[in-house]
Every structure is written in structure tokens, then in C-alpha cells.
Design a protein around this motif. Sequence first.
Motif, PDB file in Angstrom:
ATOM      1  N   GLY A 104     135.658 -83.127 -13.078  1.00  0.00           N
ATOM      2  CA  GLY A 104     134.746 -83.577 -13.539  1.00  0.00           C
ATOM      3  C   GLY A 104     134.266 -83.206 -15.487  1.00  0.00           C
ATOM      4  N   ASP A 105     135.932 -82.020 -16.192  1.00  0.00           N
ATOM      5  CA  ASP A 105     134.948 -82.603 -17.354  1.00  0.00           C
ATOM      6  C   ASP A 105     135.605 -83.725 -18.410  1.00  0.00           C
ATOM      7  OD1 ASP A 105     134.379 -79.636 -16.941  1.00  0.00           O
ATOM      8  OD2 ASP A 105     136.583 -77.878 -17.069  1.00  0.00           O
ATOM      9  N   TYR A 106     136.411 -83.666 -17.482  1.00  0.00           N
ATOM     10  CA  TYR A 106     137.690 -85.136 -18.322  1.00  0.00           C
ATOM     11  C   TYR A 106     135.995 -86.252 -18.616  1.00  0.00           C
ATOM     12  CZ  TYR A 106     141.846 -82.728 -19.386  1.00  0.00           C
ATOM     13  OH  TYR A 106     143.305 -82.476 -19.729  1.00  0.00           O
ATOM     14  N   ASP A 166     149.179 -94.290 -16.629  1.00  0.00           N
ATOM     15  CA  ASP A 166     150.524 -94.431 -17.690  1.00  0.00           C
ATOM     16  C   ASP A 166     150.483 -95.445 -18.226  1.00  0.00           C
ATOM     17  OD1 ASP A 166     150.103 -91.130 -17.607  1.00  0.00           O
ATOM     18  OD2 ASP A 166     152.120 -91.661 -16.246  1.00  0.00           O
ATOM     19  N   ARG A 167     150.808 -96.571 -17.983  1.00  0.00           N
ATOM     20  CA  ARG A 167     151.742 -97.600 -18.686  1.00  0.00           C
ATOM     21  C   ARG A 167     149.626 -98.200 -19.330  1.00  0.00           C
ATOM     22  NH1 ARG A 167     150.984-102.722 -18.598  1.00  0.00           N
ATOM     23  NH2 ARG A 167     149.176-102.835 -16.892  1.00  0.00           N
ATOM     24  N   LEU A 168     149.006 -97.929 -18.546  1.00  0.00           N
ATOM     25  CA  LEU A 168     147.889 -98.056 -19.406  1.00  0.00           C
ATOM     26  C   LEU A 168     147.396 -97.756 -20.256  1.00  0.00           C
ATOM     27  CD1 LEU A 168     145.573 -99.483 -15.730  1.00  0.00           C
ATOM     28  CD2 LEU A 168     146.579-101.037 -17.581  1.00  0.00           C
ATOM     29  N   TYR A 169     147.755 -96.629 -20.156  1.00  0.00           N
ATOM     30  CA  TYR A 169     147.677 -95.960 -21.514  1.00  0.00           C
ATOM     31  C   TYR A 169     147.920 -95.835 -22.742  1.00  0.00           C
ATOM     32  CZ  TYR A 169     147.580 -91.574 -24.104  1.00  0.00           C
ATOM     33  OH  TYR A 169     147.146 -91.319 -25.415  1.00  0.00           O
ATOM     34  N   LEU A 195     141.048 -94.339 -27.588  1.00  0.00           N
ATOM     35  CA  LEU A 195     142.369 -93.203 -27.929  1.00  0.00           C
ATOM     36  C   LEU A 195     142.146 -92.036 -26.746  1.00  0.00           C
ATOM     37  CD1 LEU A 195     144.127 -93.453 -31.123  1.00  0.00           C
ATOM     38  CD2 LEU A 195     144.632 -94.581 -28.751  1.00  0.00           C
ATOM     39  N   PHE A 196     141.082 -91.840 -27.317  1.00  0.00           N
ATOM     40  CA  PHE A 196     141.069 -90.195 -26.522  1.00  0.00           C
ATOM     41  C   PHE A 196     140.277 -89.994 -24.897  1.00  0.00           C
ATOM     42  CE2 PHE A 196     139.255 -86.729 -30.122  1.00  0.00           C
ATOM     43  CZ  PHE A 196     140.742 -87.086 -30.155  1.00  0.00           C
ATOM     44  N   VAL A 197     139.522 -91.327 -24.931  1.00  0.00           N
ATOM     45  CA  VAL A 197     138.646 -92.322 -23.086  1.00  0.00           C
ATOM     46  C   VAL A 197     139.963 -92.716 -22.759  1.00  0.00           C
ATOM     47  CG1 VAL A 197     137.237 -94.220 -21.886  1.00  0.00           C
ATOM     48  CG2 VAL A 197     136.711 -92.891 -24.022  1.00  0.00           C
ATOM     49  N   GLY A 198     140.935 -93.157 -23.312  1.00  0.00           N
ATOM     50  CA  GLY A 198     142.077 -93.737 -22.469  1.00  0.00           C
ATOM     51  C   GLY A 198     142.872 -92.485 -22.029  1.00  0.00           C
ATOM     52  N   ARG A 199     143.302 -91.381 -23.203  1.00  0.00           N
ATOM     53  CA  ARG A 199     143.305 -90.365 -22.396  1.00  0.00           C
ATOM     54  C   ARG A 199     143.184 -89.169 -21.479  1.00  0.00           C
ATOM     55  NH1 ARG A 199     148.474 -87.183 -22.487  1.00  0.00           N
ATOM     56  NH2 ARG A 199     148.496 -86.063 -23.174  1.00  0.00           N
ATOM     57  N   TYR A 200     142.120 -89.741 -21.188  1.00  0.00           N
ATOM     58  CA  TYR A 200     141.699 -88.604 -20.217  1.00  0.00           C
ATOM     59  C   TYR A 200     141.691 -89.306 -18.988  1.00  0.00           C
ATOM     60  CZ  TYR A 200     138.590 -86.887 -24.335  1.00  0.00           C
ATOM     61  OH  TYR A 200     138.019 -86.286 -25.693  1.00  0.00           O
TER      62      TYR A 200
END
Length: 227
Positions: A104-106, A166-169, A195-200
Motif C-alpha cells: 500500500g505504501d508503494y 524484475d526484467r521489466l524494471y 525510474l522510481f515508479v518502476g522500482r516501486y
Amino acid sequence: SKSKGVSIIMTNEDIVLSIGTLKEYTSGMIKRCQDAVTLSVDSMVNKNLEQAEKIMESDDDIDLLREYIRDRSIELMASKHPMTKDLKYICVLSDISTELERIGDYAVNICKETIAIGEDEYIKELIDIPKMSDMCSQMLEDLNNAFLEEDAELAYEIALRDKELDRLYLQIRDDSLKVMHRNPEDNINQGVRLLFVGRYLERIGDHITNICEKIIYAKKGTMVEIG
């Protein structure tokens, strides 16, 4: 009535009913997390800043569910004297609620990035971020089924999907870096946010995997690390 100084021990049936209630709340928490993740990325794709704000506000409901499950779990463990098997399952439910709270935090973090980008045009087409969101949503839907049915095999299969996230990130990271290097002055700020959104989303996959491992532990009694 309860006499002063006398502890009332619940019957096994009472404990099972209490665990069942916690299980229902946990399932509801999974569904709320699925909605939050899906709608947060939908807000980003459609630049729906009002929707992003609402999702951030609704995170309080997920936090309240986490507090309820945690507090009732502690109460059951401390005062109701559950048997070993039930005690293990209560611990698993509490742990799962912690993982869900982080999901939820992400989703909230994604909304924050969306609001920060605002009405600016995206520096690159959003292709892999919606793909990751769809994958996370399907994983959470299947996770709820695995959780309710205590299906260890399904839980294991869900966790294996995290490799594709992981691959998509990594693809998002590479694409964003290329765009940022092409025009650092104009693109670096938004590129970092993408980048942050992908990481989340990648971290959401990790938390789903952690929950899958806990479902397997509850069912089979052995802890496995997947991925």
C-alpha cells in the motif's frame, strides 16, 4: 462472566473462528492493495491527479487493517493459548499484513510521483510500467486465491512470476537512462521519477513473493526462499 485474576482459555473452536475472522480481514487487505496498485498506475497513465490524491487518502484504510490484524494477533497469542499449529498461522497472518502494508505504501509513492510530474508530457511512452502494474494486479488476485485456499503450489507459481517483473524494471531503467542522457537538462527530473515508479512496482513484486513464501510455510511447515 470473567472473574478477577482468572484467565479464560478459548476452546479450539473459538480460536478457529478468531483466525477465520483475521483471515477475512487479510483477504480484504489484499483486495484493497490490488485496487491501490492498479488505480495508482491508472492515475499516472491518464494524468488523473484527483484520483491519485484519493488513493493516497485511502491508504489509511490499509493501515487500519494492518493495525487490527496485528493487535488481534497479539491478543490471540498472548491470552488465548492457541495450539502450536494455530499459533504458527496467527504469526503468518500478522507477517502477511505487514507485507501488504508496504505494498500500500508503494502505491502511495507512485501517486506522489504522478502528482510531482503533474500535467507535463511524458519524456517516453509508458509501456512497461502499465505492464508491470497489470502483472502485479494479477499476482495479487491469484495471491488472494492461494491465501484463502491455502494453496502452496499456486503460491509458488505466483512467486516465480517476479522474475518477469524484475526484467521489466531493468528495461524501464535502461530506457529511462537513455532518454535522460539524450537531454539531461529537460529529462533528468522526470526520468528519475519514472525510474522510481518502476522500482516501486518491482518492490511490490518482492513483497508478493514474501507473502507466497509465508503461505507455503503455513501449509507445509517449511520456509523456502523463491527467486
